[in-house]
Design a protein around this motif. Structure first.
Motif, mmCIF file in Angstrom:
data_model
loop_
_atom_site.group_PDB
_atom_site.id
_atom_site.type_symbol
_atom_site.label_atom_id
_atom_site.label_comp_id
_atom_site.label_asym_id
_atom_site.label_seq_id
_atom_site.Cartn_x
_atom_site.Cartn_y
_atom_site.Cartn_z
ATOM 1 N N MET A 9 -175.090 43.121 41.516
ATOM 2 C CA MET A 9 -174.415 42.095 40.713
ATOM 3 C C MET A 9 -173.067 42.586 40.177
ATOM 4 S SD MET A 9 -175.666 40.258 37.177
ATOM 5 C CE MET A 9 -175.853 41.794 36.296
ATOM 6 N N ARG A 29 -181.340 52.589 40.264
ATOM 7 C CA ARG A 29 -182.575 51.819 40.375
ATOM 8 C C ARG A 29 -182.882 51.277 38.995
ATOM 9 N NH1 ARG A 29 -186.685 52.067 43.578
ATOM 10 N NH2 ARG A 29 -188.036 52.701 41.891
ATOM 11 N N GLY A 68 -173.945 51.113 45.472
ATOM 12 C CA GLY A 68 -174.722 49.974 44.956
ATOM 13 C C GLY A 68 -173.917 48.697 45.157
ATOM 14 N N ASP A 99 -177.622 55.131 52.464
ATOM 15 C CA ASP A 99 -178.626 55.562 51.492
ATOM 16 C C ASP A 99 -178.060 56.793 50.779
ATOM 17 O OD1 ASP A 99 -180.734 56.520 50.056
ATOM 18 O OD2 ASP A 99 -182.132 56.653 51.751
ATOM 19 N N ILE A 123 -177.897 50.634 50.182
ATOM 20 C CA ILE A 123 -179.041 50.833 51.072
ATOM 21 C C ILE A 123 -179.543 49.501 51.652
ATOM 22 C CG2 ILE A 123 -180.801 50.675 49.235
ATOM 23 C CD1 ILE A 123 -182.245 53.025 50.586
ATOM 24 N N VAL A 155 -176.105 42.651 30.585
ATOM 25 C CA VAL A 155 -175.420 41.478 31.127
ATOM 26 C C VAL A 155 -176.416 40.324 31.262
ATOM 27 C CG1 VAL A 155 -174.164 40.607 33.145
ATOM 28 C CG2 VAL A 155 -173.884 42.995 32.441
ATOM 29 N N ALA A 189 -171.351 45.272 41.109
ATOM 30 C CA ALA A 189 -170.475 45.733 42.184
ATOM 31 C C ALA A 189 -169.614 44.575 42.681
ATOM 32 C CB ALA A 189 -171.299 46.317 43.322
ATOM 33 N N ALA A 248 -174.412 52.720 41.765
ATOM 34 C CA ALA A 248 -175.793 52.436 42.181
ATOM 35 C C ALA A 248 -176.793 53.007 41.188
ATOM 36 C CB ALA A 248 -176.056 53.043 43.560
ATOM 37 N N PRO A 280 -171.543 50.062 30.219
ATOM 38 C CA PRO A 280 -171.682 48.644 29.889
ATOM 39 C C PRO A 280 -172.946 48.374 29.075
ATOM 40 C CG PRO A 280 -171.657 49.022 32.294
ATOM 41 C CD PRO A 280 -171.903 50.333 31.624
HETATM 42 N N1 LIG Z 1 -176.704 44.716 34.694
HETATM 43 C C1 LIG Z 1 -176.691 45.237 33.485
HETATM 44 O O1 LIG Z 1 -177.049 44.585 32.477
HETATM 45 C C2 LIG Z 1 -176.227 46.659 33.289
HETATM 46 C C3 LIG Z 1 -176.028 47.144 31.981
HETATM 47 C C4 LIG Z 1 -175.608 48.452 31.823
HETATM 48 C C5 LIG Z 1 -175.401 49.260 32.921
HETATM 49 N N2 LIG Z 1 -175.618 48.751 34.169
HETATM 50 C C6 LIG Z 1 -175.401 49.642 35.307
HETATM 51 O O2 LIG Z 1 -174.415 49.081 36.160
HETATM 52 C C7 LIG Z 1 -174.729 49.410 37.514
HETATM 53 C C8 LIG Z 1 -174.813 48.124 38.329
HETATM 54 O O3 LIG Z 1 -175.778 47.282 37.735
HETATM 55 P P1 LIG Z 1 -176.286 45.958 38.468
HETATM 56 O O4 LIG Z 1 -176.996 45.159 37.434
HETATM 57 O O5 LIG Z 1 -175.195 45.355 39.244
HETATM 58 O O6 LIG Z 1 -177.373 46.589 39.435
HETATM 59 P P2 LIG Z 1 -178.053 45.960 40.738
HETATM 60 O O7 LIG Z 1 -179.502 46.295 40.645
HETATM 61 O O8 LIG Z 1 -177.646 44.544 40.925
HETATM 62 O O9 LIG Z 1 -177.394 46.832 41.910
HETATM 63 C C9 LIG Z 1 -177.771 48.145 42.163
HETATM 64 C C10 LIG Z 1 -177.633 48.361 43.660
HETATM 65 O O10 LIG Z 1 -177.933 49.723 43.959
HETATM 66 C C11 LIG Z 1 -178.488 49.721 45.258
HETATM 67 N N3 LIG Z 1 -179.223 50.958 45.561
HETATM 68 C C12 LIG Z 1 -180.461 51.320 45.119
HETATM 69 N N4 LIG Z 1 -180.837 52.457 45.725
HETATM 70 C C13 LIG Z 1 -179.818 52.828 46.546
HETATM 71 C C14 LIG Z 1 -179.638 53.915 47.447
HETATM 72 N N5 LIG Z 1 -180.586 54.845 47.640
HETATM 73 N N6 LIG Z 1 -178.473 53.987 48.141
HETATM 74 C C15 LIG Z 1 -177.509 53.046 47.985
HETATM 75 N N7 LIG Z 1 -177.641 51.985 47.150
HETATM 76 C C16 LIG Z 1 -178.783 51.886 46.448
HETATM 77 C C17 LIG Z 1 -179.419 48.520 45.253
HETATM 78 O O11 LIG Z 1 -179.745 48.117 46.573
HETATM 79 C C18 LIG Z 1 -178.585 47.498 44.485
HETATM 80 O O12 LIG Z 1 -177.883 46.636 45.351
HETATM 81 C C19 LIG Z 1 -176.034 50.187 37.484
HETATM 82 O O13 LIG Z 1 -175.768 51.566 37.485
HETATM 83 C C20 LIG Z 1 -176.643 49.771 36.166
HETATM 84 O O14 LIG Z 1 -177.527 50.729 35.643
HETATM 85 C C21 LIG Z 1 -176.006 47.473 34.375
#
Ligand SMILES: NC(=O)c1ccc[n+]([C@@H]2O[C@H](COP(=O)([O-])OP(=O)(O)OC[C@H]3O[C@@H](n4cnc5c(N)ncnc54)[C@H](O)[C@@H]3O)[C@@H](O)[C@H]2O)c1
Length: 277
Positions: free
Chosen positions: A23, A100, A19, A70, A44, A221, A25, A98, A218
């Protein structure tokens, strides 16, 4: 033995982040570079990968390796694994980041998020990325680390919703009937709770090969949420606010480095205290 002042160092360690175009990452990668590590971003979506690559170059001056991958396809993971090993000859950390996370607010017109309407197709896709992807990446990258003789670290990114249920009142839209109210999808809970099970399994599985595994959970955010949502969620968090995107960086460095060599099978919850209430 390393001195305590050097245990957070990640010098030369190659860290694969799934992923990688997302954001958080970006924040993980930035922290890893700051401590001497070499992040590799896999995602992906090539466009967001490139965006993070450009931004990291601006911030740190270094060009990180990106790999369109992927994680629902084992061949795609094997291919990027080969490319990473060709580029660096080693791999030290896997961050299963990563997932969804379709925007709940956008679902009110189609009403797809409610359990009664949630499709088999979406269920399978969400589980296949969030849980299946972590399983496949552990299989490929974890095996490599276990066989390398150097060991390594697997870090699974769960969520506060990996330990508590979503409070569906947060997503309510005034004026909509009950069957049209958006909710946090069931798969988010299942994936995030499942990752904690995977964490415990992996923590013991390759222990004798020096591969340890932990989870980071986490809390939410800040990311352009509307005022009503922010007002509601801050009442559920003892600290009265959501996290800034960079507030998990310290934990990521801790969990990936020799600062946490005796931590294994744990879940570090960083949620401003939300799950304590
Ligand atoms: N942002 C938040 O508030 C928050 C809070 C708690 C936990 N999280 C967890 O932290 C992690 C990162 O969160 P984020 O907000 O940066 O998410 P994000 O949605 O910005 O990034 C997720 C990434 O996963 C990629 N992805 C989706 N399907 C894929 C596949 N088949 N193969 C490869 N990549 C794939 C997407 O293209 C995307 O770039 C996630 O697991 C999320 O659940 C986030």
């Amino acid at each position: 033995m390393k001195s305590v002042s050097s245990i957070f160092g990640l010098d030369g360690k190659v860290v694969v982040i799934t992923g990688g175009g997302g954001m958080l990452a970006y924040q993980h990668a930035s922290a890893i570079i700051s401590f001497g590590g070499i992040p590799v971003l896999i995602d992906i979506n090539e466009e967001v990968l490139k965006k993070n690559q450009v931004q990291l170059k601006k911030e740190h001056g270094s060009t990180v390796l990106i790999q369109k991958t992927d994680i629902t396809k084992i061949d795609s993971i094997l291919e990027s694994h080969q490319n990473i090993i060709s580029a660096y000859g080693r791999l030290d950390v896997l961050i299963n980041n990563a997932s969804r996370n379709p925007k709940v607010e956008e679902s009110s017109n189609v009403n797809f998020s409610r359990l009664e309407n949630f499709s088999e197709e979406l269920w399978n896709l969400d589980i296949d990325v969030g849980l299946g992807g972590a399983f496949r990446c552990a299989k490929v990258y974890g095996s490599y680390m276990a066989d390398s003789g150097r060991g390594g670290v697997i870090l699974n990114i769960s969520s506060d919703l990996g330990v508590i249920a979503p409070d569906q009142r947060l997503y309510k839209v005034a004026g909509l009937s009950r069957d049209m109210q958006p909710v946090k999808p069931v798969t988010y809970s299942v994936v995030k709770h499942g990752l904690l099970g995977l964490t415990k399994y992996l923590a013991t599985y390759w222990c004798e090969c020096g591969v340890r595994c932990n989870a980071l959970s986490p809390g939410g955010v800040y990311n352009g949420q509307n005022e009503q949502f922010l007002n509601n969620i801050q009442k559920l968090i003892p600290m009265g606010r959501m996290a800034n995107p960079n507030e998990y960086q310290g934990a990521v460095v801790f969990l990936c480095s020799d600062a946490s060599t005796y931590l294994n099978g744990a879940n570090l919850i960083i949620d401003g205290g939300r799950s304590v209430w």
